[in-house]
Design a protein around this motif. Structure first.
Motif, PDB file in Angstrom:
ATOM      1  N   LYS A   1       1.457   4.787   2.489  1.00 18.40           N
ATOM      2  CA  LYS A   1       2.347   4.042   2.177  1.00 18.40           C
ATOM      3  C   LYS A   1       3.503   3.483   2.942  1.00 18.40           C
ATOM      4  O   LYS A   1       4.450   5.358   1.886  1.00 18.40           O
ATOM      5  N   TYR A   2       4.158   3.301   3.355  1.00 19.67           N
ATOM      6  CA  TYR A   2       5.720   3.296   3.718  1.00 19.67           C
ATOM      7  C   TYR A   2       5.647   1.873   4.047  1.00 19.67           C
ATOM      8  O   TYR A   2       4.797   0.461   3.890  1.00 19.67           O
ATOM      9  N   PHE A   3       7.540   0.929   4.741  1.00 20.34           N
ATOM     10  CA  PHE A   3       7.794  -0.297   5.068  1.00 20.34           C
ATOM     11  C   PHE A   3       8.849  -0.069   6.033  1.00 20.34           C
ATOM     12  O   PHE A   3       9.485   1.637   5.826  1.00 20.34           O
TER      13      PHE A   3
ATOM     14  N   GLU B   1       0.969  -0.331  -8.399  1.00 25.48           N
ATOM     15  CA  GLU B   1       0.144  -0.165  -7.613  1.00 25.48           C
ATOM     16  C   GLU B   1      -0.862   0.258  -6.122  1.00 25.48           C
ATOM     17  O   GLU B   1      -1.918   0.266  -6.023  1.00 25.48           O
ATOM     18  N   ASP B   2       0.886   1.083  -6.518  1.00 30.77           N
ATOM     19  CA  ASP B   2      -0.015   2.475  -5.753  1.00 30.77           C
ATOM     20  C   ASP B   2      -0.402   3.666  -6.236  1.00 30.77           C
ATOM     21  O   ASP B   2      -0.797   4.644  -5.584  1.00 30.77           O
TER      22      ASP B   2
ATOM     23  N   LYS C   1       1.246   9.388   8.746  1.00 33.21           N
ATOM     24  CA  LYS C   1       0.006   9.086   7.595  1.00 33.21           C
ATOM     25  C   LYS C   1      -1.545  10.645   8.319  1.00 33.21           C
ATOM     26  O   LYS C   1      -1.798  11.429   6.779  1.00 33.21           O
TER      27      LYS C   1
ATOM     28  N   TRP D   1       0.162  12.620   6.116  1.00 34.39           N
ATOM     29  CA  TRP D   1      -0.060  12.704   4.308  1.00 34.39           C
ATOM     30  C   TRP D   1      -1.447  13.071   3.982  1.00 34.39           C
ATOM     31  O   TRP D   1      -1.913  13.674   2.875  1.00 34.39           O
TER      32      TRP D   1
ATOM     33  N   ASN E   1      -3.951  -0.995  -6.272  1.00 35.15           N
ATOM     34  CA  ASN E   1      -3.129  -2.161  -6.613  1.00 35.15           C
ATOM     35  C   ASN E   1      -4.043  -2.893  -7.953  1.00 35.15           C
ATOM     36  O   ASN E   1      -4.190  -4.068  -7.777  1.00 35.15           O
TER      37      ASN E   1
ATOM     38  N   TYR F   1       5.096   9.191  -3.728  1.00 34.95           N
ATOM     39  CA  TYR F   1       3.662   9.690  -5.135  1.00 34.95           C
ATOM     40  C   TYR F   1       2.741  10.428  -5.567  1.00 34.95           C
ATOM     41  O   TYR F   1       1.708  10.560  -3.712  1.00 34.95           O
TER      42      TYR F   1
ATOM     43  N   TYR G   1      12.180   8.639  -1.998  1.00 30.59           N
ATOM     44  CA  TYR G   1      11.662   8.048  -0.693  1.00 30.59           C
ATOM     45  C   TYR G   1      11.796   9.916   0.309  1.00 30.59           C
ATOM     46  O   TYR G   1      13.295  10.439   0.019  1.00 30.59           O
TER      47      TYR G   1
ATOM     48  N   ILE H   1       8.951   6.353   2.999  1.00 30.06           N
ATOM     49  CA  ILE H   1       7.904   6.734   2.401  1.00 30.06           C
ATOM     50  C   ILE H   1       8.208   6.804   0.878  1.00 30.06           C
ATOM     51  O   ILE H   1       8.634   8.145   0.708  1.00 30.06           O
TER      52      ILE H   1
ATOM     53  N   PRO I   1      -3.175   6.952  -1.170  1.00 31.63           N
ATOM     54  CA  PRO I   1      -2.732   6.378  -0.267  1.00 31.63           C
ATOM     55  C   PRO I   1      -1.426   6.323   0.792  1.00 31.63           C
ATOM     56  O   PRO I   1      -0.072   6.673   0.046  1.00 31.63           O
TER      57      PRO I   1
END
Length: 801
Positions: free
Chosen positions: A657-659, A103-104, A644, A647, A116, A468, A626, A465, A655
């Protein structure tokens, strides 16, 4: 006769509005809860049963035994699908799907990028085995061309709007595909979730050496059996594959088994499904809750009906004197109960529709109950009739058995054993309520324990992060470039440290290898997690080095021949002093040296014990998984914005993406938190319904003891003494319920705790608090009716005596 019974039921409803409304309310709530739970459980158990011959379809699973336990995976090695096609010739068909799009990652259509979307590589047998209708395209040839692609109807709308998508071109990871077919959108109750299917022939372009990549997992592989085929023969052939095809260093590491397609969604042991499986224990708990709530509602009906003993007994006596037989009286009461149940069912259906969005949010599903469907409607009506019958059978038998002369006295004294039955209903109601309250309190305690448990590193303020990039061969270089740009501005951007690693705690660590400790033979190898980190990993995560030193980014030998191990690995090897010891990976010729022992960390959730881990230096593109950054909590917003912006500058079109690492751990406990919410919600419903039952009983007792209360008051009894006299009996019932509920709750909680490697203690205060809550609710419920009975003028009770 049926219509006559209905008219009598409606007439009694009007004449006893309070009792009837309480019955209606209790039954409606109980039935709506049961409808939602029964439908949810049926939905979860219906996954993929819409496929033709679904009972003949099986999935291959990988079984890997290591020193930390046994892992079950839904995926198989890349060469596995081709091997089973040649080695399992007696099967009717085999197929596989292998992920080629996350999805990423972007799907390119012209100059537009779409995200997505999920994509897999497969063959034509996939659409023959599984019933995913092809709306447009030729099933026989759609996957013959490696550049062909099949997309779902909604995906076609997303990518191409109202244009005809057939023949249109889209690009995935530098490979261009032409749309050759349109699939009907996938149903909700399927383990498969994809938007795009491409030909399996593309896999040889992506992996020219695919035939030897037995250590590289990816595809889910399926088999369709003949109706009379023996499964044991398939399992025997499977057991021969590792010895026949595995390279020497992989032999003994992994084996394979099959699981029925219908069991895939209910087997929580197996990792790798797109839709997380649901535990059958979880569904069993929900079913028990539904039955318990429905039982409380039905028992309330019994208690509310029998509380009107005097009125209904005289009515019944007159009917008997007029020629009515016991069977007719029984049918009358059961008919009345069924009529009220069907009325309650109508309200229950509307209530179910009303609370379904909330239930969907709680269960994390997108359920839709089509009550206009004749099949569902028939089942719901049958459910209402059965509920009414079970609710009305006891009052019917009770009132139909007595002789008219017994029922025409000034007072009706129900035999003691019948009172005992009603008391038993109340006790069972509160037993269920106490069990639910205790369970909910303990689940919350277990979740709180897991959330606050020391994981071995500082999880707060760690942002990760995923790396990708369009070209996988540039992942390591990109990670280095991105790190350098961040570090150059770290002093002003709120960045306190950055590290590169293959995996991060809270995520699944998939790589396990056979490790041979110094002085051991290859047969004594131990399967261990092997992951790659850089020299900043321990510092950024705040993981202490217990012995020796850390890996260094500037020492060449650290990148090639040195490793770290965790404390559990040192214990597994039997090393008191591991620094300087050597070990060898079974798939490599040269040994490596342990230069340090790192503290154990829980890189999985606390359902799992700590596993032995070997840490190598991250030096390959595919190991650059990561980038993890420790940020200043006082400047977190500025830090994220800076990350961001950097990046977007270095990877335009991809995009950001992070968590947060801590959030990943919290996600692991969402199932337990959801269960706590469900149990807590239905505990409240059970409490409310139990209170209705108590209200019925105190009303019944106050009517029976009206004369006694009047005599006591005339003899000087105070209001508080009368209230205490009436309430004491309920305290005894609830206390007995508490005594019976504690061992049952302890057993259920103990069984549930078996799922956790780290568990909190079963504190006595949880049981005590649940009992106090139940008792307090009971006393509050009876106090109003007791006060009314105690303050009534005794003259009214004795004027006709």
């Amino acid at each position: 006769m049926i219509w006559y019974n209905i008219k009598i039921a409606l007439r009694n409803f009007k004449s006893q509005k309070k009792i009837s409304l309480l019955n209606l309310l209790g039954l409606s709530i109980g039935m709506s809860v049961a409808i939602l739970i029964f439908y949810f459980v049926n939905f979860e158990m219906s996954y993929d049963n819409f496929h033709k011959d679904s009972n003949l379809i099986y999935r291959f699973i990988s079984i890997e035994k290591g020193t930390g336990g046994t892992d079950y995976r839904a995926t198989t090695p890349l060469p596995f699908p081709d091997v089973v096609k040649t080695d399992l010739k007696e099967a009717e068909m085999t197929t596989s799907i292998c992920g080629i799009l996350n999805e990423d990652e972007p799907v390119q259509v012209g100059n537009e990028s779409y995200f997505n979307l999920k994509g897999y590589a497969t063959d034509s047998c996939f659409l023959k085995i599984f019933n995913f209708p092809l709306l447009t395209g030729d099933l026989k040839t759609v996957f013959d061309d490696p550049s062909s692609v099949v997309i779902t109807k909604s995906t076609a709308k997303k990518l191409f709007g109202n244009d005809n998508p057939m023949g249109k071109v889209l690009t995935i990871d530098k490979f261009s595909y032409s749309v050759a077919g349109i699939l009907k959108d996938l149903p909700e109750n399927s383990i498969f979730k994809f938007n795009i299917l491409v030909s399996h022939l593309i896999m040889t372009k992506m992996h020219p050496d695919l035939g030897r990549l037995w250590w590289w997992g990816g595809p889910m592989t399926f088999i369709k059996m003949h109706p009379d085929q023996d499964i044991s023969g398939i399992k025997k052939d499977l057991s021969l594959i590792p010895e026949k095809y595995f390279p020497d260093f992989l032999k003994g590491r992994e084996s394979y088994d099959i699981q029925p397609l219908k069991a895939c969604h209910l087997d929580t042991r197996v990792m790798g499904d797109e839709i997380p499986p649901v535990s059958s224990k979880y569904l069993s708990i929900l079913l028990l809750i539904a039955v318990a709530v429905l039982f409380i509602a039905c028992s309330n009906f019994v208690n509310l009906s029998t509380s009107q003993a005097e009125k209904r007994a005289r009515e019944t006596a007159i009917r008997k004197l007029s020629g009515g037989g016991r069977f007719q009286i029984t049918c009358l009461f059961i008919g009345e109960a069924i009529t009220l149940s069907l009325i309650a069912l109508v309200f229950a259906v509307y209530l179910s529709i009303l609370i379904l969005p909330w239930f969907n949010k709680l269960a994390e599903r997108n359920l839709y109950i089509n009550f206009s469907n004749p099949g569902i409607l028939l089942l719901v009506v049958i459910f209402g009739i059965i509920t009414g019958f079970l609710s009305g059978i006891y009052p019917a038998l009770l009132f139909s058995k007595y002789k008219p002369i017994q029922m025409l006295g000034s007072r009706i004294n129900t035999p003691g054993d019948k009172n005992l039955i009603r008391k038993g209903f109340i006790m069972l109601q509160f037993l269920i309520t106490i069990i639910l309250i205790t369970s909910q309190l303990f689940i919350l305690k277990q979740v709180s324990y897991m959330k606050s448990y020391n994981l071995g590193f500082e999880a707060k303020n760690l942002l990760s992060i995923p790396i990708y990039v369009n070209d996988e061969n540039k992942r390591l270089a990109f990670a280095k470039l991105y790190s350098d740009n961040i570090e150059s501005e770290s002093a002003t951007s709120g960045i306190k440290g950055i590290t590169l690693s293959e995996n991060v705690p809270g995520q699944y660590f998939p790589n396990k290898f056979a490790v041979i400790p110094q002085g051991a033979s290859p047969e004594d190898s131990k399967e261990m997690v092997v992951t790659s980190v850089d020299g900043h990993y321990a510092g950024v995560f705040n993981i202490p080095i217990m012995a020796g030193r850390n890996l260094s980014d500037t020492i060449v030998s650290d990148k090639l021949t040195h490793v770290l191990i965790n404390e559990t690995a040192a214990r597994k090897f039997g090393w008191n002093n591991a620094v300087g010891k050597q070990l060898r990976f079974k798939h490599e010729q040269e040994s490596v040296t342990v230069i340090g022992v790192i503290k154990d960390i829980n890189f999985k959730s606390l359902q799992n014990p700590i596993e032995p881990v070997v840490y190598r230096y991250v030096g390959e593109n595919w190991l650059a998984g990561y980038l993890t950054i420790r940020i200043d909590p006082a400047n977190s917003a500025r830090a994220i914005e800076f990350l961001k912006t950097t990046w977007d500058k270095l990877a335009p079109g991809i995009p950001f993406k992070y968590f947060f690492i801590r959030d990943k751990y919290l996600e692991r406990y969402e199932g337990e938190e959801r269960l706590a919410k469900i149990v807590g919600t239905f505990a409240l419903i059970a409490v409310f319904l139990s209170c209705l039952g108590l209200f019925a009983m105190i009303a019944h007792i106050s009517i029976k003891r009206t004369k006694e209360i009047g005599i006591r008051k005339i003899n000087g009894a105070r209001v508080i003494e009368v209230i205490g006299m009436l309430g004491l009996e309920f305290v005894k019932w609830v206390s007995l319920s508490f005594v019976l509920a504690c061992p049952v709750a302890w057993f259920l909680i103990h069984r549930w705790q078996d799922n956790f490697a780290y568990k909190t203690e079963l504190s006595w205060w949880i049981f005590f608090l649940a009992g106090i809550i139940a008792l307090g609710i009971a006393l509050l419920t009876v106090s109003w009716q007791s006060w009314r009975a105690a303050t009534r003028n005794p003259v009214e009770a004795l004027r006709y005596e």
